[in-house]
Design a protein around this motif. Structure first.
Motif, PDB file in Angstrom:
ATOM      1  N   ALA A   1      40.016  47.552  41.939  1.00 29.04           N
ATOM      2  CA  ALA A   1      39.754  47.666  40.496  1.00 29.04           C
ATOM      3  C   ALA A   1      39.321  49.090  40.162  1.00 29.04           C
ATOM      4  CB  ALA A   1      38.679  46.668  40.075  1.00 29.04           C
ATOM      5  N   GLU A   2      38.466  49.653  41.013  1.00 24.65           N
ATOM      6  CA  GLU A   2      37.991  51.017  40.787  1.00 24.65           C
ATOM      7  C   GLU A   2      39.130  52.017  40.994  1.00 24.65           C
ATOM      8  OE1 GLU A   2      34.424  51.861  42.969  1.00 24.65           O
ATOM      9  OE2 GLU A   2      34.454  53.978  42.353  1.00 24.65           O
ATOM     10  N   ARG A   3      39.900  51.763  42.063  1.00 20.57           N
ATOM     11  CA  ARG A   3      41.004  52.672  42.370  1.00 20.57           C
ATOM     12  C   ARG A   3      41.974  52.808  41.192  1.00 20.57           C
ATOM     13  NH1 ARG A   3      45.579  51.429  47.060  1.00 20.57           N
ATOM     14  NH2 ARG A   3      46.908  53.216  46.592  1.00 20.57           N
ATOM     15  N   TRP A   4      42.271  51.683  40.531  1.00 19.00           N
ATOM     16  CA  TRP A   4      43.270  51.705  39.460  1.00 19.00           C
ATOM     17  C   TRP A   4      42.648  51.834  38.075  1.00 19.00           C
ATOM     18  CZ3 TRP A   4      47.925  52.748  41.084  1.00 19.00           C
ATOM     19  CH2 TRP A   4      48.273  52.374  42.392  1.00 19.00           C
ATOM     20  N   GLY A   5      41.329  51.862  38.018  1.00 21.54           N
ATOM     21  CA  GLY A   5      40.682  52.035  36.718  1.00 21.54           C
ATOM     22  C   GLY A   5      40.687  50.806  35.833  1.00 21.54           C
ATOM     23  N   ALA A   6      40.675  49.614  36.447  1.00 17.13           N
ATOM     24  CA  ALA A   6      40.635  48.388  35.638  1.00 17.13           C
ATOM     25  C   ALA A   6      39.300  48.301  34.899  1.00 17.13           C
ATOM     26  CB  ALA A   6      40.813  47.164  36.546  1.00 17.13           C
ATOM     27  N   ASP A   7      39.390  47.784  33.692  1.00 16.12           N
ATOM     28  CA  ASP A   7      38.215  47.730  32.828  1.00 16.12           C
ATOM     29  C   ASP A   7      37.442  46.429  33.087  1.00 16.12           C
ATOM     30  OD1 ASP A   7      36.366  47.827  30.822  1.00 16.12           O
ATOM     31  OD2 ASP A   7      37.788  47.272  29.235  1.00 16.12           O
ATOM     32  N   ILE A   8      36.391  46.553  33.881  1.00 16.16           N
ATOM     33  CA  ILE A   8      35.629  45.348  34.234  1.00 16.16           C
ATOM     34  C   ILE A   8      34.129  45.551  34.033  1.00 16.16           C
ATOM     35  CG2 ILE A   8      37.337  44.447  35.866  1.00 16.16           C
ATOM     36  CD1 ILE A   8      35.459  45.619  38.107  1.00 16.16           C
ATOM     37  N   ALA A   9      33.799  46.557  33.226  1.00 12.67           N
ATOM     38  CA  ALA A   9      32.380  46.916  33.046  1.00 12.67           C
ATOM     39  C   ALA A   9      31.551  45.764  32.489  1.00 12.67           C
ATOM     40  CB  ALA A   9      32.274  48.133  32.135  1.00 12.67           C
TER      41      ALA A   9
END
Lengths: 212, 212
Positions: free
Chosen positions: B174-182
Motif C-alpha cells: 500500500a505504501e509502495r503504490w501510494g494507496a490512500d489508507i490514512a
C-alpha cells in the motif's frame, strides 16, 4: 436452527459451499441474493457481509463468509474429510485449492472483468478474452500440480476434498466462457467422477436455477 | 536439514512466509529468486513450483508452495498459534486473511498489472491507479471486518495470527503504490504493534534486501 445459505445460482463461491454442505449432508435453506439486481449491495446483505460478496452462511449462531473459510469450518466441526489427516497431504490439497481460489477466481470476478472493459473501452470480446486467458492459465497450472504422482479418483485420493470442491465450479466457468482446456485430461477425468456424485450434481447452477 | 526458503525480497507472499518462519523461530536458509531477472521462470525454480511463483519452502523433506498453505502447515506441525483454537475464531482469522490473500493480492500480481497496461495501451500511471484502487478497496473491507467487535492488540486478540501475517506485507505494498489508507485507523494501530515485534521487523523487504 436450520442453516441458511445466502447465495446466487451462478456464483462459483456459492457453488463451492453448496457442494460442501451436500457432502456434509447438512440440511439448509437457501435465500437467493440476485447479483444482477444488485441485491448484494443492499443493506440486508451488507449486514451479513460488509464486502457484499456471496455466499454467506448462517450456521451455529454465526454468519460466516468466504467460501474457503466456510469449508475449513465445516471440516473442523462436522464429520467430513475435506482435507486429509496428514499435514503434508493437507498442504497439497490447500495448494491445489488456492491455485483456483486465489489465482483464477478473484481475477475473473465479475467486477474486475467489468473494470477491464471500462479501462480498455472494450466490449464483450474484451471480457471473454480476459476470462479465457486466466481460466486457461490457472487450470493448466492445476493440471500440472495434479500430475505430481498422486493419482486417484479425485484430486487427492479416492474421496472428494476441498480441491475438488474448488475445481468443479471453476470448470463450470471454463465452459461458460469457452476457455480452451480440452487437453487437460486429468482434470476432465476428475470432473466426470465428481459429476457422478449427487452432492456435486445437486449443487450445479442449472439445478439450483431451475429449482429457484 | 535446515529449511530453505526460495524467495524474492519484494514479493509479499515471500514476506508472509518470512514472518511466519520467524514467529515459529525456525532457522532457515534463503535462496533469492530474482523476479526481475526472470529466475522464477528458469527450470531450477520451475522444478520447485511449476507455476513459477515465489515463495517455495524446502522443509520436512518436501517442497511446499502457496504462502497460506505453508502457514497452515507450520501451524499444524510447529508449536505456534497462527490460528486460534476455536473453530468460529479460526474462521474469523481465515476470513480476514483471505480478504487480503484472495481479494487484493492476486489482482495486484505484477503479471496481472502488466497485462492491464498492455490491454489499455497505458503507461505507468495505469498500473499505479490499478494498484491503488484494489489495495484501497480491499483494505477498507478488511478494516470493516476488523470492526466487528473483537478488539485486541492484533487482528484477533493479543497475539499475531495468520491475519496479521497477511496484513503487514499488504501494507508495505500500500505504501509502495501510494494507496490512500490514512483513514483506516484500526489497521494502522495493528501495523504499529506488529512492527514492534522482531519477527515482523526482520522479515521486512528493506532488511532482507540490505542483507542480501
Amino acid at each position: 436452527m436450520t442453516p441458511v445459505l445466502y447465495d446466487y445460482w451462478r456464483s462459483s463461491a456459492s457453488y463451492r459451499v453448496r457442494i460442501a454442505l451436500n457432502l456434509a449432508e447438512i440440511e439448509y435453506d437457501t435465500t437467493s441474493v440476485d447479483l444482477l439486481k444488485g441485491e448484494h449491495l443492499e443493506n440486508a446483505h451488507l449486514s451479513r457481509n460488509p464486502q457484499g460478496f456471496v455466499p454467506a452462511l448462517d450456521i451455529d449462531g454465526q454468519t460466516l463468509t468466504q467460501s474457503l473459510a466456510i469449508i475449513e469450518y465445516l471440516n473442523e466441526t462436522r464429520p467430513v474429510t475435506f482435507l486429509p489427516d496428514a499435514a503434508l497431504e493437507r498442504s497439497r490439497v490447500r495448494t491445489l485449492s488456492y491455485i483456483i481460489a486465489m489465482e483464477i477466481h478473484p481475477i475473473c470476478n465479475s467486477s474486475v472483468a467489468a473494470d477491464i472493459m471500462a479501462r480498455t473501452g472494450g466490449d464483450e470480446a474484451v471480457r471473454v478474452d480476459w476470462m479465457k486467458t486466466y481460466i486457461r492459465k490457472g487450470l493448466a497450472a492445476f493440471e500440472k500440480r495434479l500430475g505430481d504422482g498422486q493419482g486417484g479418483t479425485f484430486c487427492h485420493g479416492d474421496a472428494p476434498t476441498m480441491a475438488d470442491i474448488c475445481l468443479v465450479p471453476q470448470l463450470y466457468n471454463a465452459e461458460r466462457w469457452g476457455a480452451d482446456i480440452a487437453d487437460l485430461s486429468r482434470i476432465k477425468e476428475i470432473a466426470e467422477n465428481c459429476a457422478r456424485l449427487e452432492a456435486f450434481a445437486a449443487a450445479h447452477p442449472d439445478r439450483v436455477n431451475a429449482a429457484g
